[in-house]
Design a protein around this motif. Sequence first.
Motif, PDB file in Angstrom:
ATOM      1  N   TRP A 145      32.641 -28.669 -22.708  1.00  0.00           N
ATOM      2  CA  TRP A 145      31.476 -27.490 -22.138  1.00  0.00           C
ATOM      3  C   TRP A 145      30.507 -28.159 -21.497  1.00  0.00           C
ATOM      4  O   TRP A 145      30.092 -29.208 -21.614  1.00  0.00           O
ATOM      5  CB  TRP A 145      31.083 -26.635 -23.237  1.00  0.00           C
ATOM      6  CG  TRP A 145      30.576 -27.134 -24.461  1.00  0.00           C
ATOM      7  CD1 TRP A 145      31.435 -27.368 -25.669  1.00  0.00           C
ATOM      8  CD2 TRP A 145      29.492 -27.656 -25.030  1.00  0.00           C
ATOM      9  NE1 TRP A 145      30.882 -27.934 -26.568  1.00  0.00           N
ATOM     10  CE2 TRP A 145      29.449 -27.998 -26.078  1.00  0.00           C
ATOM     11  CE3 TRP A 145      28.226 -27.555 -24.241  1.00  0.00           C
ATOM     12  CZ2 TRP A 145      28.408 -28.408 -26.673  1.00  0.00           C
ATOM     13  CZ3 TRP A 145      27.352 -28.304 -24.821  1.00  0.00           C
ATOM     14  CH2 TRP A 145      27.181 -28.762 -26.245  1.00  0.00           C
ATOM     15  N   PRO A 146      29.754 -27.441 -20.583  1.00  0.00           N
ATOM     16  CA  PRO A 146      28.891 -28.174 -19.535  1.00  0.00           C
ATOM     17  C   PRO A 146      27.391 -27.837 -20.076  1.00  0.00           C
ATOM     18  O   PRO A 146      27.406 -26.789 -21.113  1.00  0.00           O
ATOM     19  CB  PRO A 146      29.051 -27.274 -18.290  1.00  0.00           C
ATOM     20  CG  PRO A 146      29.455 -26.010 -18.573  1.00  0.00           C
ATOM     21  CD  PRO A 146      30.628 -26.479 -19.573  1.00  0.00           C
ATOM     22  N   SER A 147      26.710 -28.727 -19.834  1.00  0.00           N
ATOM     23  CA  SER A 147      25.389 -28.392 -20.261  1.00  0.00           C
ATOM     24  C   SER A 147      24.788 -27.324 -19.388  1.00  0.00           C
ATOM     25  O   SER A 147      25.249 -26.819 -18.425  1.00  0.00           O
ATOM     26  CB  SER A 147      24.473 -29.697 -20.006  1.00  0.00           C
ATOM     27  OG  SER A 147      24.447 -30.108 -18.763  1.00  0.00           O
ATOM     28  N   TRP A 148      23.546 -26.693 -19.902  1.00  0.00           N
ATOM     29  CA  TRP A 148      23.066 -25.567 -18.936  1.00  0.00           C
ATOM     30  C   TRP A 148      21.584 -25.881 -18.940  1.00  0.00           C
ATOM     31  O   TRP A 148      21.043 -26.685 -19.267  1.00  0.00           O
ATOM     32  CB  TRP A 148      23.270 -24.169 -19.879  1.00  0.00           C
ATOM     33  CG  TRP A 148      22.661 -24.282 -21.258  1.00  0.00           C
ATOM     34  CD1 TRP A 148      21.410 -23.891 -21.627  1.00  0.00           C
ATOM     35  CD2 TRP A 148      23.217 -24.779 -22.410  1.00  0.00           C
ATOM     36  NE1 TRP A 148      21.146 -24.032 -22.815  1.00  0.00           N
ATOM     37  CE2 TRP A 148      22.177 -24.591 -23.367  1.00  0.00           C
ATOM     38  CE3 TRP A 148      24.451 -25.225 -22.814  1.00  0.00           C
ATOM     39  CZ2 TRP A 148      22.762 -24.700 -24.901  1.00  0.00           C
ATOM     40  CZ3 TRP A 148      24.886 -25.478 -23.914  1.00  0.00           C
ATOM     41  CH2 TRP A 148      23.927 -25.443 -25.087  1.00  0.00           C
ATOM     42  N   SER A 149      20.926 -25.013 -17.872  1.00  0.00           N
ATOM     43  CA  SER A 149      19.735 -25.222 -17.567  1.00  0.00           C
ATOM     44  C   SER A 149      18.798 -25.141 -18.994  1.00  0.00           C
ATOM     45  O   SER A 149      18.963 -24.211 -19.928  1.00  0.00           O
ATOM     46  CB  SER A 149      19.195 -24.205 -16.639  1.00  0.00           C
ATOM     47  OG  SER A 149      17.891 -24.290 -16.731  1.00  0.00           O
ATOM     48  N   SER A 150      17.796 -25.976 -18.887  1.00  0.00           N
ATOM     49  CA  SER A 150      16.725 -26.127 -20.151  1.00  0.00           C
ATOM     50  C   SER A 150      15.859 -24.929 -20.233  1.00  0.00           C
ATOM     51  O   SER A 150      15.284 -24.833 -21.265  1.00  0.00           O
ATOM     52  CB  SER A 150      15.944 -27.450 -20.159  1.00  0.00           C
ATOM     53  OG  SER A 150      15.450 -27.556 -18.854  1.00  0.00           O
ATOM     54  N   ASP A 151      15.973 -24.211 -19.012  1.00  0.00           N
ATOM     55  CA  ASP A 151      15.274 -22.888 -18.870  1.00  0.00           C
ATOM     56  C   ASP A 151      15.742 -21.750 -19.991  1.00  0.00           C
ATOM     57  O   ASP A 151      15.320 -20.606 -20.118  1.00  0.00           O
ATOM     58  CB  ASP A 151      14.938 -22.460 -17.706  1.00  0.00           C
ATOM     59  CG  ASP A 151      14.164 -23.273 -16.676  1.00  0.00           C
ATOM     60  OD1 ASP A 151      13.261 -23.905 -17.448  1.00  0.00           O
ATOM     61  OD2 ASP A 151      14.297 -23.264 -15.386  1.00  0.00           O
ATOM     62  N   ILE A 152      17.058 -21.963 -20.382  1.00  0.00           N
ATOM     63  CA  ILE A 152      17.840 -20.943 -21.043  1.00  0.00           C
ATOM     64  C   ILE A 152      18.033 -21.661 -22.521  1.00  0.00           C
ATOM     65  O   ILE A 152      18.526 -22.372 -22.906  1.00  0.00           O
ATOM     66  CB  ILE A 152      19.402 -20.959 -20.563  1.00  0.00           C
ATOM     67  CG1 ILE A 152      19.107 -20.312 -18.956  1.00  0.00           C
ATOM     68  CG2 ILE A 152      20.227 -19.832 -21.309  1.00  0.00           C
ATOM     69  CD1 ILE A 152      20.506 -20.180 -18.177  1.00  0.00           C
TER      70      ILE A 152
END
Length: 87
Positions: free
Chosen positions: A69-76
Amino acid sequence: LEYPITFMPLPRNFDHHSARAWALLVHRIQSWMCTVTTDRTHPQWQWGLELFWISFVAAYPEFPAGCNWPSWSSDIPLDGSFINSWI
């Protein structure tokens, strides 16, 4: 203040059985959360957070196990009632 929900409605051809369709939705929700509605205290942002994690798990049902699975924004943040019950 209401923010435009740029990822809704879903396309007529949205295939809820397709991990790829869910992954594209994840990307669109993330973009919305990081550019359109950035106020984390706003109810729409909180709703978006729940929808983000529901969509993320639909796209990557093995999450959080494995690494496909990909990383996601650190804002989330990894937070919300859905994802807390999932992990």
